[in-house]
Motif scaffolding. Structure first.
Motif, PDB file in Angstrom:
ATOM      1  N   UNK A   1     -10.100   3.186   9.706  1.00 34.46           N
ATOM      2  CA  UNK A   1      -9.257   4.416   9.638  1.00 34.46           C
ATOM      3  C   UNK A   1      -9.724   5.874   9.990  1.00 34.46           C
ATOM      4  N   UNK A   2     -11.044   5.887   9.838  1.00 39.93           N
ATOM      5  CA  UNK A   2     -11.634   7.210  10.238  1.00 39.93           C
ATOM      6  C   UNK A   2     -11.536   7.187  11.830  1.00 39.93           C
ATOM      7  N   UNK A   3     -11.964   6.032  12.325  1.00 38.05           N
ATOM      8  CA  UNK A   3     -11.714   6.080  14.032  1.00 38.05           C
ATOM      9  C   UNK A   3     -10.539   6.365  14.506  1.00 38.05           C
ATOM     10  N   UNK A   4      -9.521   5.542  13.641  1.00 32.38           N
ATOM     11  CA  UNK A   4      -8.161   5.622  14.096  1.00 32.38           C
ATOM     12  C   UNK A   4      -7.586   7.374  13.965  1.00 32.38           C
TER      13      UNK A   4
ATOM     14  N   UNK B   1       1.375   0.682   7.447  1.00 31.72           N
ATOM     15  CA  UNK B   1       0.989  -0.954   7.768  1.00 31.72           C
ATOM     16  C   UNK B   1      -0.381  -1.337   7.406  1.00 31.72           C
ATOM     17  N   UNK B   2      -1.358  -0.277   7.699  1.00 28.51           N
ATOM     18  CA  UNK B   2      -2.658  -0.509   7.453  1.00 28.51           C
ATOM     19  C   UNK B   2      -3.067  -0.407   5.990  1.00 28.51           C
ATOM     20  N   UNK B   3      -2.388   0.575   5.332  1.00 28.75           N
ATOM     21  CA  UNK B   3      -2.573   0.651   3.810  1.00 28.75           C
ATOM     22  C   UNK B   3      -2.041  -0.486   3.151  1.00 28.75           C
ATOM     23  N   UNK B   4      -0.669  -1.064   3.810  1.00 28.39           N
ATOM     24  CA  UNK B   4      -0.146  -2.343   2.975  1.00 28.39           C
ATOM     25  C   UNK B   4      -0.829  -3.484   3.146  1.00 28.39           C
ATOM     26  N   UNK B   5      -1.705  -3.516   4.283  1.00 28.08           N
ATOM     27  CA  UNK B   5      -2.491  -4.718   4.587  1.00 28.08           C
ATOM     28  C   UNK B   5      -3.765  -4.531   3.822  1.00 28.08           C
ATOM     29  N   UNK B   6      -4.469  -3.409   3.562  1.00 27.31           N
ATOM     30  CA  UNK B   6      -5.523  -3.125   2.999  1.00 27.31           C
ATOM     31  C   UNK B   6      -5.757  -3.152   1.540  1.00 27.31           C
ATOM     32  N   UNK B   7      -4.698  -2.648   0.827  1.00 30.08           N
ATOM     33  CA  UNK B   7      -4.669  -2.662  -0.666  1.00 30.08           C
ATOM     34  C   UNK B   7      -4.161  -4.156  -0.956  1.00 30.08           C
TER      35      UNK B   7
ATOM     36  N   UNK C   1      -1.713  -7.002  -5.917  1.00 32.95           N
ATOM     37  CA  UNK C   1      -1.391  -6.602  -7.212  1.00 32.95           C
ATOM     38  C   UNK C   1      -1.731  -5.394  -7.428  1.00 32.95           C
ATOM     39  N   UNK C   2      -2.171  -4.503  -6.546  1.00 28.20           N
ATOM     40  CA  UNK C   2      -2.609  -3.069  -6.755  1.00 28.20           C
ATOM     41  C   UNK C   2      -1.339  -2.088  -6.276  1.00 28.20           C
ATOM     42  N   UNK C   3      -0.161  -2.871  -5.777  1.00 31.34           N
ATOM     43  CA  UNK C   3       0.972  -1.935  -5.070  1.00 31.34           C
ATOM     44  C   UNK C   3       2.179  -2.294  -6.084  1.00 31.34           C
ATOM     45  N   UNK C   4       2.297  -1.280  -6.826  1.00 36.18           N
ATOM     46  CA  UNK C   4       3.354  -1.393  -7.764  1.00 36.18           C
ATOM     47  C   UNK C   4       4.831  -1.057  -7.094  1.00 36.18           C
TER      48      UNK C   4
ATOM     49  N   UNK D   1       7.762   5.496   6.000  1.00 35.64           N
ATOM     50  CA  UNK D   1       7.902   4.948   7.233  1.00 35.64           C
ATOM     51  C   UNK D   1       9.005   4.926   7.930  1.00 35.64           C
ATOM     52  N   UNK D   2      10.175   4.952   6.925  1.00 36.12           N
ATOM     53  CA  UNK D   2      11.586   5.051   7.463  1.00 36.12           C
ATOM     54  C   UNK D   2      11.910   6.406   7.907  1.00 36.12           C
TER      55      UNK D   2
END
Length: 500
Positions: free
Chosen positions: A71-74, A303-309, A312-315, A326-327
């Motif tokens: 993420x830092x590189x991105x 998208x990266x956050x959704x893949x990383x977390x 069960x941590x995303x309510x 995103x929308x």
């Protein structure tokens, strides 16, 4: 010996235990002695269970550290992309970061001109200058990159030396550089149907009819690892494709910026308005460049956050919030604040009568106090199907200037009326704006729409600006007639023959 597992198939380390205390050794001996089957004591099983949990925890920490680094590189790439408008700098920026991001040994950017069969720009990281200098379009087409250029589809391989697409010199280069795992992603640019070519084969006719655009491959991004290194993962593949999208957007905007700069050089001897409007066009292009890149980054990082977390941590609240961000980002991307001046990409076939109606409504709403005492009448002498090719926001800018001038001319008049007419004349559509003011003084008439004018009412920059915008779309503004009873201004725009 205990394996440390990130998941069932991914061993990232080992724990070896030796020199047990006598009590543990005795318990193991007793367990073995008292049972025909090999059975570990509860104490030892608890130890193994603890090591397993520890391994999973360490694996999670390592993975999160890796994702945080990515993420830092991105973020660094994103910052560089939105701050650079030079193609070479853009390629160098991504080339320097991509090896670290994908843990690749080398990376290569190539920009091509298919019609001329040329590689127009080359940028390699960990490739020697001699290789880059000798690399030609024909040998590029002999390898896997050539297939990507033809189809527009990215590819990933475990060993570049065994890929069927690599032949002749391409295979020789792969062996010389000891290339193993490889990813090749296309650089895709949006373009009008008339500008597309055979490099757009991956898009079907339905897509073209729905969107009225195709995607044209303008080059490739390649990431490589040496023989013996682990293959690229699906996550690496997705990151490479994402970077290719960002790079293509940045490259196309850099080209647009360069063309604007060329236009400035070519027109610097012309009147001040041409220079001013060119700067307006450049500013809007820069805005589009910055905005679209940042929007792309927002979407990619969501998208990266959704893949990383972990799921069960995303309510539901957090998931809905991320989807909303995103929308909103997509809405910003679909409608920039100001369209590039004269850009064919954003100009459309617009009904001239509808454009005028919208412009009248817009100005009345924008300045109710100014327009309330004015009677604006619109007479149409052509059908509503008659169209011109212009962007609605720039037409609105032209029309606002002409209407404001007409109202200003009637400032001291009792009768405040403006009559608008549309008609076809030869190969253009004429829009006339008739006011009933005091007219334009003779000494000023020859200078209007051509140069700034020193007068008590202003510098005449409004008409100068409006005329230059009209010229950007192939039109012009002229003075029809003027006297002490009023002035008629004429806006001319090319009509589209098929619609009349």
């Amino acid at each position: 010996v205990m394996p440390l597992l990130k998941d069932q198939d991914n061993v990232f380390g080992l724990v070896a235990i030796h020199n047990f205390k006598d009590s543990i050794k005795d318990s193991i001996k007793d367990s073995i002695k008292d049972s025909k089957d090999y059975h570990l004591s509860d104490e030892f099983q608890n130890l193994l269970s603890f090591l397993k949990r520890s391994g999973e925890a360490i694996g999670t920490v390592i993975e999160r550290h890796k994702q945080a680094k990515r993420l830092q590189i991105l973020q660094g790439i994103s910052s560089d992309l939105v701050s650079k408008l030079d193609t070479k700098e853009i390629l160098n920026t991504i080339g320097q970061h991509i090896s670290e991001l994908l843990e690749a040994d080398s990376s290569l950017f190539l920009i091509v001109d298919k019609q001329k069969r040329l590689i127009t720009k080359k940028c390699g990281h960990n490739y020697d200058d001699a290789f880059l200098k000798q690399l030609e379009f024909d040998e590029l087409m002999e390898g896997g990159s050539g297939k990507v250029l033809e189809t527009g589809e990215p590819c990933i391989h475990k060993n570049a030396q065994t890929v069927n697409a690599n032949k002749s010199k391409a295979l020789k280069h792969a062996k010389e550089h000891n290339t193993g795992p490889i990813i090749v992603a296309p650089l895709l640019a949006k373009t009008h149907i008339g500008e597309t070519d055979s490099l757009s084969k991956s898009h079907n006719n339905n897509d073209i009819q729905e969107k009225e655009i195709k995607q044209k491959v303008i080059g490739t991004l390649t990431a490589c690892r040496k023989i013996g290194k682990p293959p690229f993962t699906n996550e690496d593949y997705n990151l490479a494709c994402m970077l290719a999208i960002q790079a293509a957007v940045a490259i196309e905007n850099a080209k647009l910026y360069e063309r604007v700069n060329e236009e400035l050089v070519n027109t610097k001897e012309l009147v001040q308005a041409r220079t001013a409007v060119a700067w307006m066009g450049m500013t809007s292009n820069v805005w589009e460049h910055v905005t679209k890149n940042k929007v792309a980054n927002i979407k990619d990082e969501i998208e990266l956050i959704n893949r990383t977390l972990p799921k069960n941590h995303i309510n539901s609240t957090l998931r809905d919030g991320l989807a909303n961000i995103k929308n909103l980002a997509q809405e910003i991307r679909d409608r920039p604040i100001t369209a590039p001046l004269g850009s064919v990409d954003v100009a459309g076939s617009m009904s001239i009568n509808n454009l005028i109606r919208d412009a009248i409504d817009y100005n009345k709403l924008k300045d109710k106090h100014k327009y309330k005492p004015v009677d604006v009448r619109f007479k149409r002498y052509i059908h509503d199907s008659a169209t011109v090719r212009i962007h609605s926001e720039w037409f609105q800018e032209i029309f606002s200037i002409l209407l404001d001038n007409a109202i200003e001319a009637m400032h001291s008049c009792d009768k405040k009326q403006i009559v608008l007419c549309t008609k076809k004349s030869e190969d253009v559509i004429e829009i006339t704006i008739q006011d009933f003011g005091c007219g334009i003084p003779q000494p000023i008439q020859s200078k209007l729409c051509k140069k700034p004018i020193e007068s008590e009412k202003g510098l005449g920059m409004g008409l100068l600006l409006a005329n230059t915008i009209a010229q950007s779309y192939g039109g012009s503004i002229e003075i029809g007639n003027t006297c002490e009873f009023g002035t008629k201004m004429i806006l001319k725009l090319p009509y589209e023959t098929k619609s009349i």
